[in-house]
Design a protein around this motif. Structure first.
Motif, PDB file in Angstrom:
ATOM      1  N   CYS A   1      -3.273   7.642  -3.267  1.00 16.53           N
ATOM      2  CA  CYS A   1      -2.552   7.116  -2.120  1.00 16.53           C
ATOM      3  C   CYS A   1      -2.950   5.718  -1.283  1.00 16.53           C
ATOM      4  O   CYS A   1      -1.871   5.081  -0.884  1.00 16.53           O
ATOM      5  CB  CYS A   1      -2.621   8.171  -1.308  1.00 16.53           C
ATOM      6  SG  CYS A   1      -2.027   9.855  -1.874  1.00 16.53           S
ATOM      7  N   HIS A   2      -4.068   5.179  -1.522  1.00 16.09           N
ATOM      8  CA  HIS A   2      -4.451   4.263  -0.644  1.00 16.09           C
ATOM      9  C   HIS A   2      -5.551   3.260  -1.785  1.00 16.09           C
ATOM     10  O   HIS A   2      -6.761   2.921  -1.421  1.00 16.09           O
ATOM     11  CB  HIS A   2      -5.423   4.575   0.533  1.00 16.09           C
ATOM     12  CG  HIS A   2      -4.991   5.544   1.383  1.00 16.09           C
ATOM     13  ND1 HIS A   2      -3.593   5.307   2.211  1.00 16.09           N
ATOM     14  CD2 HIS A   2      -4.951   6.759   1.467  1.00 16.09           C
ATOM     15  CE1 HIS A   2      -3.308   6.325   2.903  1.00 16.09           C
ATOM     16  NE2 HIS A   2      -4.045   7.273   2.423  1.00 16.09           N
TER      17      HIS A   2
ATOM     18  N   HIS B   1      -7.205   0.192  -0.445  1.00 12.35           N
ATOM     19  CA  HIS B   1      -8.414   0.145   0.623  1.00 12.35           C
ATOM     20  C   HIS B   1      -9.523   1.275  -0.279  1.00 12.35           C
ATOM     21  O   HIS B   1     -10.465   1.647   0.739  1.00 12.35           O
ATOM     22  CB  HIS B   1      -7.815   0.919   1.919  1.00 12.35           C
ATOM     23  CG  HIS B   1      -6.872   0.141   2.513  1.00 12.35           C
ATOM     24  ND1 HIS B   1      -5.710   0.286   2.669  1.00 12.35           N
ATOM     25  CD2 HIS B   1      -7.106  -1.235   3.313  1.00 12.35           C
ATOM     26  CE1 HIS B   1      -5.056  -0.558   3.224  1.00 12.35           C
ATOM     27  NE2 HIS B   1      -5.829  -1.561   3.824  1.00 12.35           N
ATOM     28  N   TYR B   2      -9.248   1.680  -1.297  1.00 11.20           N
ATOM     29  CA  TYR B   2     -10.267   2.681  -1.901  1.00 11.20           C
ATOM     30  C   TYR B   2     -11.707   2.100  -1.779  1.00 11.20           C
ATOM     31  O   TYR B   2     -12.455   3.045  -1.586  1.00 11.20           O
ATOM     32  CB  TYR B   2      -9.820   2.740  -3.528  1.00 11.20           C
ATOM     33  CG  TYR B   2     -10.679   3.740  -4.191  1.00 11.20           C
ATOM     34  CD1 TYR B   2     -10.442   5.174  -3.837  1.00 11.20           C
ATOM     35  CD2 TYR B   2     -11.429   3.285  -5.199  1.00 11.20           C
ATOM     36  CE1 TYR B   2     -11.350   6.050  -4.505  1.00 11.20           C
ATOM     37  CE2 TYR B   2     -12.312   4.393  -5.792  1.00 11.20           C
ATOM     38  CZ  TYR B   2     -12.373   5.598  -5.598  1.00 11.20           C
ATOM     39  OH  TYR B   2     -12.980   6.459  -6.088  1.00 11.20           O
TER      40      TYR B   2
ATOM     41  N   THR C   1       3.098  10.405  -3.903  1.00 13.47           N
ATOM     42  CA  THR C   1       2.870   9.046  -4.014  1.00 13.47           C
ATOM     43  C   THR C   1       3.063   8.855  -5.679  1.00 13.47           C
ATOM     44  O   THR C   1       3.489   7.665  -6.179  1.00 13.47           O
ATOM     45  CB  THR C   1       1.164   8.822  -3.817  1.00 13.47           C
ATOM     46  OG1 THR C   1       1.088   9.120  -2.133  1.00 13.47           O
ATOM     47  CG2 THR C   1       1.131   6.963  -4.044  1.00 13.47           C
TER      48      THR C   1
END
Length: 310
Positions: free
Chosen positions: A125-126, A129-130, A222
């Motif tokens: 989902c990110h 920024h993981y 997602t």
């Protein structure tokens, strides 16, 4: 005052006194334990030795395999030893240790599965920024919190269970010291000391499950937006097995502890206990290694190095 030292040992009845079923159980337990041992040791070796797998996902998988080994090693070897020696007894202290370690391992494993869900949610989902979300400190903190949480809940259950009186029957209709079966043979009229920890554990387990479901709703929403079919199938292959293991592990454990306490032996009690103590440690290596290309490639490299040296 009831003398708690009246019962100095417990008798683990297991599945049956029938000789043929007894041998079948012994062989089955040995095969299951061998598969779980080999699978989890391989995962620990591969994820430790291969630098390419030093990522959050495999860090949690390494920890999960360690606790899988602990969970199955606490119950199965003792059961096998009892079968071979034709002696089904376990000391009072041994039973206390078994209760603590089973709950410790199972609870820590559930917390780690929840942490792995958080990791997958961050990765899918990110993705941009993981690395910030799942930095080394976060991974260590989540692991330590899983261990501490498991230890505290195990201590709570152990104290609650063995603060009760055991002055009558010492026959446990199970292949290990299982809390529901111990409550069934307790001669204490008030079981509140252990019922309260069970309720607390179930509430915490349900909270973990709700978080996991919410995370997977976000993950799958997602995944649907991924344009390529290959990308979607890869995400589903990573997430769906994890979800199946969590549901199987969680609901068999909750059902075992919420089932009405009965002193009458039941085959369903044995099978349910097998599901949450034996199935996850055995199937986790299959789900997370045989279906994972990175793990298979890493194992291939490791075996190649071993055979080349020989």
């Amino acid at each position: 005052v009831t003398n708690l030292t009246v019962v100095t040992e417990f008798i683990l009845m297991g599945f049956s006194t029938n000789e043929n079923i007894h041998i079948l159980q012994l062989v089955f337990f040995f095969l299951i334990y061998f598969c779980a041992l080999m699978g989890n040791v391989l995962i620990i070796m591969v994820t430790t030795l291969d630098q390419n797998l030093h990522t959050p996902m495999y860090y949690f998988l390494n920890n999960l395999s360690f606790w899988d080994l602990c969970l199955i090693s606490i119950t199965i070897p003792k059961s096998i030893a009892n079968s071979l020696s034709h002696n089904n007894s376990i000391s009072f202290i041994g039973c206390v240790a078994q209760v603590f370690l089973v709950v410790f391992s199972a609870t820590t494993e559930l917390h780690l599965l929840t942490a792995m869900c958080f990791d997958r949610c961050a990765a899918i989902c990110h993705p941009l920024h993981y690395e910030i979300i799942m930095n080394k400190d976060v991974c260590v903190h989540l692991t330590v919190a899983s261990w501490l949480g498991g230890g505290l809940i195990a201590l709570m259950h152990t104290v609650g269970t063995f603060s009760l009186s055991y002055c009558g029957s010492n026959i446990v209709h199970q292949f290990f010291c299982d809390i529901p079966q111990l409550l069934a043979i307790s001669c204490s009229e008030n079981l509140t000391r252990e019922i309260v920890p069970i309720i607390i554990s179930v509430v915490l387990d349900i909270c973990c499950f709700i978080y996991i479901i919410i995370s997977y709703v976000n993950i799958f929403s997602t995944v649907k937006k991924i344009p390529s079919t290959e990308g979607q199938s890869k995400a589903y292959c990573t997430c769906l097995p994890h979800l199946v293991v969590v549901i199987l592990f969680l609901f068999t454990g909750i059902f075992a502890y919420l089932k009405p306490i009965s002193g009458i032996p039941s085959i369903s009690d044995l099978l349910i206990s097998m599901f949450y103590t034996m199935v996850p440690p055995t199937v986790n290596p299959i789900i997370y290694s045989l279906r994972n290309n990175a793990m298979k490639m890493s194992l291939g490299r490791l075996l190649k190095i071993i055979f080349t040296k020989n």
